[in-house]
Design an enzyme around this catalytic site. Structure first.
Site, short mmCIF file in Angstrom:
data_model
loop_
_atom_site.label_atom_id
_atom_site.label_comp_id
_atom_site.label_asym_id
_atom_site.label_seq_id
_atom_site.Cartn_x
_atom_site.Cartn_y
_atom_site.Cartn_z
N GLY A 13 0.77 -1.23 0.00
CA GLY A 13 0.00 0.00 0.00
C GLY A 13 0.80 1.28 0.00
O GLY A 13 0.32 2.31 0.48
N ASN A 15 1.54 3.12 -2.56
CA ASN A 15 0.86 4.07 -3.44
C ASN A 15 -0.44 4.56 -2.82
O ASN A 15 -0.83 5.72 -3.01
CB ASN A 15 0.63 3.45 -4.81
N LEU A 109 -4.90 -8.28 -9.47
CA LEU A 109 -5.80 -9.18 -10.18
C LEU A 109 -6.42 -8.48 -11.39
O LEU A 109 -6.66 -7.27 -11.35
CB LEU A 109 -6.92 -9.67 -9.25
N ILE A 110 -6.69 -9.26 -12.44
CA ILE A 110 -7.32 -8.71 -13.63
C ILE A 110 -8.80 -8.49 -13.35
O ILE A 110 -9.49 -9.36 -12.83
CB ILE A 110 -7.15 -9.66 -14.83
N LEU A 111 -9.29 -7.30 -13.68
CA LEU A 111 -10.70 -6.99 -13.55
C LEU A 111 -11.40 -7.33 -14.87
O LEU A 111 -11.15 -6.68 -15.88
CB LEU A 111 -10.88 -5.52 -13.19
N ASN A 126 -5.67 2.88 -13.25
CA ASN A 126 -4.73 1.87 -12.77
C ASN A 126 -3.30 2.38 -12.90
O ASN A 126 -2.96 3.08 -13.86
CB ASN A 126 -4.88 0.59 -13.59
N HIS A 128 0.47 1.29 -13.65
CA HIS A 128 1.22 0.19 -14.25
C HIS A 128 2.68 0.64 -14.41
O HIS A 128 2.94 1.69 -15.00
CB HIS A 128 0.64 -0.20 -15.60
N ASP A 168 -3.95 -3.33 -19.27
CA ASP A 168 -2.96 -2.26 -19.36
C ASP A 168 -2.94 -1.57 -20.73
O ASP A 168 -1.91 -1.07 -21.18
CB ASP A 168 -1.55 -2.79 -19.03
N GLU A 197 6.32 6.11 -9.06
CA GLU A 197 4.92 5.71 -8.91
C GLU A 197 4.18 6.60 -7.94
O GLU A 197 3.03 6.99 -8.19
CB GLU A 197 4.85 4.26 -8.41
#
Length: 213
Positions: A13, A15, A109-111, A126, A128, A168, A197
């Site tokens: 966490g 970010n 995880l992929i949404l 998001n 990346h 992405d 980031e």
């Protein structure tokens, strides 16, 4: 009125902390973190949120939805993953939870479209750790570092982008380039990436909030 920002995390966490700090020091002036959702009950980001009195929720794919399903049973695990996405969307859309902006800040995880379709009216961004069109998916930092050390690239970076079904591949909101240093260790490169980031995620949130106005 300040906009509600819901943050999705999976790990430490850092970010998320950058966003929390930016809200507290008014760098993010027109929004606040209304809730943090973690895909892992062990994520330290939950502690960060609780320390700032931000409501938290755990939505655990591994221990809740995959429980009792062998790894080789791909059909049932796929169904469980879709149920995970469906239930997550339903939870977020509850009137007491519904945000103005969703930020994936280290969500691993992929949404899937099962999640994205019900939430099409809510912008999702998001972070990346790569440049647009490069190193989509997992382990982007390691892959970019290796490509740099192999002489394939001289510049990598970080982006904040809008989330779409293609991983992405959404429209970039913020792009930060990072020079590759030949001979640099992965650990040192990763540290540089994380510093960038923390700046990019705040800039991305500010830009996304402005688009809501």
């Amino acid at each position: 009125m300040a906009k509600k920002i819901l943050v999705l995390i999976s790990g430490s966490g850092t970010n998320l902390q950058a966003i929390i700090d930016a809200v507290e020091n008014k760098t993010i002036a027109d929004g606040y973190v209304s809730q943090v959702i973690s895909s892992s009950p062990k994520a330290y980001g939950l502690t960060r949120a609780e320390s700032s009195r931000i409501p938290t929720y755990v939505h655990d794919l591994q221990n809740q939805y995959f429980k009792g399903i062998p790894k080789e049973n791909k059909r049932e695990r796929k169904q469980a993953r879709e149920k995970f996405n469906q239930d997550l969307a339903a939870y977020i859309l509850r009137p007491e939870n519904k945000p103005d902006l969703i930020v994936c800040a280290g969500w691993m995880l992929i949404l899937s479209p099962t999640f994205l379709a019900p939430l099409e009216s809510i912008p999702i961004i998001n972070l990346h750790p790569a440049l647009p069109g490069a190193f989509a998916g997992i382990n982007a930092i390691e892959r970019a570092w290796k490509a740099g050390q192999d002489g394939e690239i001289t510049t990598a970076g970080v982006m904040i982008h809008k989330v779409i079904a293609e991983v992405d591949e959404g429209e970039p909101l913020v792009v930060k380039e990072i020079d590759i240093k030949k001979g640099e260790s992965l650990e040192d490169y990763e540290e540089r990436v994380h510093k960038v980031e923390h700046v990019a995620i705040v800039e991305g949130v500010i830009k996304a909030l402005k688009e809501l106005c």
